[in-house]
Design an enzyme around this catalytic site. Structure first.
Site, PDB file in Angstrom:
ATOM      1  N   CYS A  49       0.854  -1.181   0.000  1.00  0.00           N
ATOM      2  CA  CYS A  49       0.000   0.000   0.000  1.00  0.00           C
ATOM      3  C   CYS A  49       0.897   1.241   0.000  1.00  0.00           C
ATOM      4  O   CYS A  49       1.780   1.376   0.842  1.00  0.00           O
ATOM      5  CB  CYS A  49      -0.889  -0.017   1.240  1.00  0.00           C
ATOM      6  SG  CYS A  49      -1.902   1.465   1.438  1.00  0.00           S
ATOM      7  N   CYS A 101      -4.961   0.512   6.702  1.00  0.00           N
ATOM      8  CA  CYS A 101      -5.198   1.963   6.794  1.00  0.00           C
ATOM      9  C   CYS A 101      -6.506   2.414   6.150  1.00  0.00           C
ATOM     10  O   CYS A 101      -6.860   3.583   6.234  1.00  0.00           O
ATOM     11  CB  CYS A 101      -4.025   2.728   6.200  1.00  0.00           C
ATOM     12  SG  CYS A 101      -3.883   2.626   4.389  1.00  0.00           S
ATOM     13  N   CYS A 123      -8.637  -5.557  -9.712  1.00  0.00           N
ATOM     14  CA  CYS A 123      -8.281  -4.461 -10.602  1.00  0.00           C
ATOM     15  C   CYS A 123      -7.845  -3.296  -9.703  1.00  0.00           C
ATOM     16  O   CYS A 123      -8.679  -2.622  -9.097  1.00  0.00           O
ATOM     17  CB  CYS A 123      -9.501  -4.092 -11.444  1.00  0.00           C
ATOM     18  SG  CYS A 123      -9.186  -2.805 -12.647  1.00  0.00           S
TER      19      CYS A 123
END
Length: 138
Positions: A49, A101, A123
Site C-alpha cells: 500500500c 489503513c 483491478c
C-alpha cells in the site's frame, strides 16, 4: 471502521501527492493505461500500500488482463484487504481497501473468464501501490 493506521485528512494530504490522495483517500480512479505497474512482472515483487506500506499482493499472482490497471487474482492473505459494497456507479461492485489503513485500492471482479486459479480479477490502481523486490514476509 477503525484501522491500525489512522491519520487526519491533513496528515494524509501532507504525505501523499494530490493524485495519490484522490485515489487512496477519496476512492478515485487513475486513468486507464497510465500505470507503469499494469503489465505482468518478470521477477518477484511485493506490492505494498502506497499510504501505509502494508504488503498486499505479489507478482506471482499478477496477470496481464489488458484492462488498463494492474491485475491480480488474489491478495497475499485474506486479512490484508477488506471488501466494501460499492453502488457508486449504478451497479453493485466490490471495492477493495487496505485493511491496515482503509485506503482505496480498486475493485475485485468475479467470473470474467480469465484463466486464473480463482476466477477473480483484483483491478488495482497502480498509484495505490509501491513495488519492491523480494518475497513477501507472510
Amino acid at each position: 471502521m477503525s484501522y491500525e493506521i489512522e491519520k487526519t485528512d491533513a496528515e494524509w494530504r501532507a504525505e501523499l501527492t494530490p493524485d495519490e490522495y484522490h485515489v487512496l483517500r477519496e476512492a478515485g480512479t487513475e486513468r486507464a493505461f497510465t500505470s507503469p505497474l499494469e503489465h505482468a512482472d518478470d521477477q518477484p515483487f511485493v506490492y505494498s500500500c502506497r499510504a501505509c506500506g502494508a504488503e498486499l499482493f505479489e507478482s506471482a499472482t499478477k496477470f496481464d488482463a489488458q484492462c488498463g490497471w494492474p491485475s491480480f487474482y488474489e491478495p497475499l492473505a485474506d486479512d490484508r484487504v477488506e471488501y466494501i459494497e460499492d453502488r457508486s456507479f449504478g451497479a453493485v461492485r466490490t471495492e477493495v481497501r487496505c485493511a491496515r489503513c482503509g485506503s482505496h485500492l480498486g475493485h475485485v471482479f468475479r467470473g470474467e473468464g480469465f484463466a486464473t486459479p480463482t476466477d477473480l480479477r483484483y483491478c488495482i490502481n497502480g498509484i495505490s501501490l509501491q513495488r519492491r523486490e523480494g518475497d513477501p514476509a507472510h
